[in-house]
Design an enzyme around this catalytic site. Structure first.
Site, PDB file in Angstrom:
ATOM      1  N   HIS A  17       0.894  -1.194  -0.112  1.00  0.00           N
ATOM      2  CA  HIS A  17       0.113  -0.003   0.078  1.00  0.00           C
ATOM      3  C   HIS A  17       0.798   1.349  -0.012  1.00  0.00           C
ATOM      4  CE1 HIS A  17      -3.741   1.953   1.939  1.00  0.00           C
ATOM      5  NE2 HIS A  17      -3.160   2.842   1.121  1.00  0.00           N
ATOM      6  N   HIS A  19       1.188   4.635  -2.642  1.00  0.00           N
ATOM      7  CA  HIS A  19       0.746   5.755  -3.623  1.00  0.00           C
ATOM      8  C   HIS A  19       2.060   6.201  -4.139  1.00  0.00           C
ATOM      9  CE1 HIS A  19      -3.551   5.429  -2.569  1.00  0.00           C
ATOM     10  NE2 HIS A  19      -3.046   5.224  -1.264  1.00  0.00           N
ATOM     11  N   GLU A 200     -11.331   3.533   6.049  1.00  0.00           N
ATOM     12  CA  GLU A 200     -10.137   4.485   6.607  1.00  0.00           C
ATOM     13  C   GLU A 200     -10.912   5.711   7.274  1.00  0.00           C
ATOM     14  OE1 GLU A 200      -8.314   6.641   3.438  1.00  0.00           O
ATOM     15  OE2 GLU A 200      -6.201   7.111   4.625  1.00  0.00           O
TER      16      GLU A 200
END
Ligand code: ADE
Ligand code: ZN
Length: 341
Positions: A17, A19, A200
């Site tokens: 995970h 970005h 989240e």
């Protein structure tokens, strides 16, 4: 504590995970702004860092999307990706599954051919020179509509051999996963794996939707699943991985303090959680710093560190024999530690 930090440094790790646009360090942002004659509202690195005082996901995303404006050429995307991969090497991250946000670039007139070529050259170089393996996960921005996601999938068709999975990111509240049911179905038909950010900031219902409408292989974050015991049971029973991001959780106020991070509870419940950096340039650290923060704040144990690291390899999109080779190394390191303890 020092020995646990050493252990984290020594263990080979997988990151699932991250970005890539969130690994754009302030110094590189300034360098690329100069290279491409892009005007930024910041004069120096200190001013950029000062702007990083977010209180929620949306505050962060506003800055994250504006930071991306400096990324324009194949070379820029190569340099960005290569810088992240060098961090991986320094931190013993040997496999990474990298998110990218095509709509953040195509909206600015930067096409797939540009960013996919930059990613490819850096990832190929990392494989041959650093021995780091990787996969790419193409995310759809959930604040845009499903048609835009379909257009993005269509534009990605010539590059599908470079893409392993689709994901769903950006502003969670008010943008439930089911809105993307059709485009995820199409992605599945094309042979792509599926992941989605859920739980989240959004409620447990969004995690259910990611499972029921998008048929995801993993949940990104998933913190708020803990509010619903039936959902936790389902995630455990179905072995659905959670890609957890501690420093991100703190900076985006998903938790009030690192000492409140639920990672140990997640493991105790039997959830298959792993540690990740999310947007390391914005949240204060890469993989190892996320482990260190947990060691210091919640007293992560040696066995939990081994479990978290093994979980990430198990949850990866590597082939079974590749996963097993990594897991065997970790098991051997654990046995060796126990032998010398
Ligand atoms: N895009 C980049 N980082 C993100 C995060 N933590 N949540 C949702 N979208 C994102
Ligand atoms: Zn994320």
């Amino acid at each position: 504590m020092e020995t646990l930090r050493k252990l984290v440094e020594q263990l080979p790790k997988a990151e699932l995970h991250i970005h890539i646009e969130g690994s754009l360090e302030p110094a590189m942002m300034l360098e690329l702004a100069t290279r491409n004659a892009v005007e930024l509202p910041y004069a120096d690195v200190d001013e950029i860092r000062k702007a990083y005082n977010f209180n929620c996901l949306q505050d962060f995303l506003d800055i994250y999307y504006s930071g991306m404006s400096v990324l324009q050429t194949k070379q820029d995307f190569h340099d960005l990706t290569w810088a992240y991969l060098q961090r991986c090497q320094q931190q013993n991250v040997v496999h990474c599954e990298i998110f990218f946000d095509p709509q953040g670039h195509t909206e600015r007139g930067i096409g797939f051919a540009t960013f996919m070529a930059g990613f490819k050259s850096a990832l190929d170089q990392a494989e041959s020179e650093l021995g780091i393996s990787s996969k790419l996960i193409m995310c759809f921005l959930r604040h845009l509509d499903e048609q835009s996601a379909f257009d993005t999938l269509e534009a990605a068709l010539p590059f599908l051999d470079q893409i392993t999975a689709v994901g769903l990111d950006s502003s969670e509240m008010g943008h439930p996963p089911c809105r993307f049911e059709n485009v995820f179905r199409r992605a599945a038909e094309l042979g792509l794996k599926r992941v989605a950010h859920a739980g989240e900031e959004g409620p447990p219902e969004y995690v259910y939707e990611a499972l029921n409408c998008l048929f995801v292989d993993r949940i990104d974050h998933g913190n708020r699943a803990l509010e619903d015991p039936a959902l936790v049971k389902r995630l455990v029973d179905e072995d659905i991985p959670l890609t957890v991001c501690p420093q991100s959780n703190l900076r985006l106020a998903v938790i009030g303090a690192m000492a409140e991070h639920p990672i140990r509870e997640m493991l105790a419940l039997g959830l298959r959680a792993g540690i990740n950096s999310d947007d390391p340039a914005y949240f204060g650290g890469y993989m190892n710093e996320n482990f260190f923060a947990l060691i210091d704040a919640v007293g992560l144990t040696r066995d939990e560190i081994f479990l978290l690291v093994a979980n990430s390899f198990k949850s990866s999109f590597l082939a079974p024999h590749e996963k097993q080779a990594h897991l065997d190394r970790i098991t051997a390191m654990q046995a060796q530690q126990e032998g010398s303890a």
